[in-house]
Write a protein that holds these residues in place. Sequence first.
Motif, PDB file in Angstrom:
ATOM      1  N   PHE A  32     -17.929 -49.536  16.239  1.00  0.00           N
ATOM      2  CA  PHE A  32     -18.818 -49.117  17.320  1.00  0.00           C
ATOM      3  C   PHE A  32     -18.331 -49.702  18.639  1.00  0.00           C
ATOM      4  O   PHE A  32     -18.248 -49.004  19.649  1.00  0.00           O
ATOM      5  N   LEU A  82     -15.157 -47.993  19.815  1.00  0.00           N
ATOM      6  CA  LEU A  82     -15.517 -46.672  20.311  1.00  0.00           C
ATOM      7  C   LEU A  82     -16.180 -46.784  21.676  1.00  0.00           C
ATOM      8  O   LEU A  82     -15.849 -46.044  22.611  1.00  0.00           O
ATOM      9  N   TRP A 128     -26.956 -44.119  25.805  1.00  0.00           N
ATOM     10  CA  TRP A 128     -26.338 -45.098  24.904  1.00  0.00           C
ATOM     11  C   TRP A 128     -27.161 -45.304  23.635  1.00  0.00           C
ATOM     12  O   TRP A 128     -28.307 -45.736  23.694  1.00  0.00           O
ATOM     13  N   LEU A 134     -12.523 -44.091  28.999  1.00  0.00           N
ATOM     14  CA  LEU A 134     -12.366 -42.645  29.176  1.00  0.00           C
ATOM     15  C   LEU A 134     -13.197 -42.121  30.350  1.00  0.00           C
ATOM     16  O   LEU A 134     -12.710 -41.345  31.175  1.00  0.00           O
ATOM     17  N   THR A 135     -14.451 -42.568  30.428  1.00  0.00           N
ATOM     18  CA  THR A 135     -15.284 -42.123  31.552  1.00  0.00           C
ATOM     19  C   THR A 135     -14.711 -42.636  32.874  1.00  0.00           C
ATOM     20  O   THR A 135     -14.781 -41.953  33.890  1.00  0.00           O
ATOM     21  N   MET A 158     -21.892 -37.432  26.610  1.00  0.00           N
ATOM     22  CA  MET A 158     -21.691 -38.456  27.623  1.00  0.00           C
ATOM     23  C   MET A 158     -20.510 -38.124  28.526  1.00  0.00           C
ATOM     24  O   MET A 158     -20.613 -38.221  29.746  1.00  0.00           O
ATOM     25  N   LEU A 159     -19.394 -37.705  27.915  1.00  0.00           N
ATOM     26  CA  LEU A 159     -18.212 -37.381  28.717  1.00  0.00           C
ATOM     27  C   LEU A 159     -18.500 -36.190  29.639  1.00  0.00           C
ATOM     28  O   LEU A 159     -18.144 -36.199  30.816  1.00  0.00           O
ATOM     29  N   ILE A 190     -20.746 -38.997  22.174  1.00  0.00           N
ATOM     30  CA  ILE A 190     -19.531 -39.018  22.996  1.00  0.00           C
ATOM     31  C   ILE A 190     -19.366 -37.776  23.865  1.00  0.00           C
ATOM     32  O   ILE A 190     -19.161 -37.878  25.073  1.00  0.00           O
ATOM     33  N   ILE A 194     -11.859 -40.338  33.757  1.00  0.00           N
ATOM     34  CA  ILE A 194     -12.385 -39.077  34.290  1.00  0.00           C
ATOM     35  C   ILE A 194     -12.779 -39.247  35.747  1.00  0.00           C
ATOM     36  O   ILE A 194     -12.383 -38.473  36.621  1.00  0.00           O
ATOM     37  N   LEU A 243     -14.775 -45.299  25.092  1.00  0.00           N
ATOM     38  CA  LEU A 243     -15.597 -44.351  25.829  1.00  0.00           C
ATOM     39  C   LEU A 243     -15.726 -44.762  27.297  1.00  0.00           C
ATOM     40  O   LEU A 243     -15.603 -43.931  28.203  1.00  0.00           O
ATOM     41  N   LEU A 275     -22.774 -43.117  19.191  1.00  0.00           N
ATOM     42  CA  LEU A 275     -22.652 -42.734  20.591  1.00  0.00           C
ATOM     43  C   LEU A 275     -22.484 -41.218  20.747  1.00  0.00           C
ATOM     44  O   LEU A 275     -21.646 -40.632  20.073  1.00  0.00           O
TER      45      LEU A 275
END
Lengths: 116, 229
Positions: free
Chosen positions: A19, A22, B60, A29-30, B69-70, B66, A33, A26, B64
């Motif tokens: 978790f 991940l 959150w 990754l955000t 969220m992205l 994902i 972006i 995440l 998640l």
Amino acid sequence: MHLYTLLKNILEEIKVNSFDILAISLIILTGLITYSLRFGGLVTGDLLSKHKFIENLIRALPGTLLLSFIVPSIISEGFPGAISAFVTGVVAKKTGNVLLALVAGMSIIIMFRNFL
Amino acid sequence: MKSNFIKGFSATIPVGISVCAYGLVLGVLAYSRGVTFFQLFLMDIITFAGSAQFLMVELWKDPLPITEMLFAVFAINLRYLLIGASLTPLFRESSVFEKITLIHFVADENWAVTMSRLKKEKISPFFLFGGGICLLMFWLGSTLAGHRFGVIVSDTYVIGLDFVIIIIFTSLVAGFYDGKDSIVPWLVAALFAYISFLLIPGQWYIIVGGLSGAFVYSLEKYFRGDKSE
């Protein structure tokens, strides 16, 4: 039995770790972006402003997205939610003071929940 | 170059202070949602965008979501394309290295400060950078403090903590209100968001409502003619 608990603990540990991995991926990754959008805008610059339709779409998005986000919560909170949101919005727009808007909106919701 | 940094830094201090209110709330929320201190720290530095971070914290949970969220972060931060584009004149004389490094430090607040200053005098991208560092310091300080103090908040319902995010977003939404032009698009956004909230599982209602509202706004401008053109 001991072996079972040991295995279970190890599995729990792996689950927690995966978790975390991940979650951190995440976040990265955000971040990527967001950075790409910042840099992409700077590089494409004048190109973007030629397409008015797209530009308007992008301009309107933050407001409509945030609004879409809050609408279900306000509706499920019922009358107090609606009053609180309305007052917050008006105070924020008229005074430009976020803190004041926050205090106004929160005191309404706290009042309804605790005293009415 | 250095003086531009300091000018930008000091000009952004007042907004920096007001950003702290958001930061504290975000920190407390992040704590209550199970976002760790380190993860929040990473978000502050890597994403460095308030509204997106609020959305992330709000979505959150384990597991998640994902994709949602992205998508949500992408959609809400699309405005940075415009913000970046508007900064092209400021970076005209900059090297590629300067562009690559300094552009990360643009957020709504220091962008606004920089743009208004740019109208009055000639400044370099280091003005923007100084403002960004100033904001980042206030942002880190307030969010991480909120995370630490989050422990104290015990009964989240009575003090309305679950509703704080809605209030915060409402005041943010008010800032995006664009007069009469916003009314129809916003009604469409609210309607579509609520319908898809009822019909589609997950957090897609944010995207559905947001996109449909923004699309209507564009259509409206297209048919009525954009006065700003």
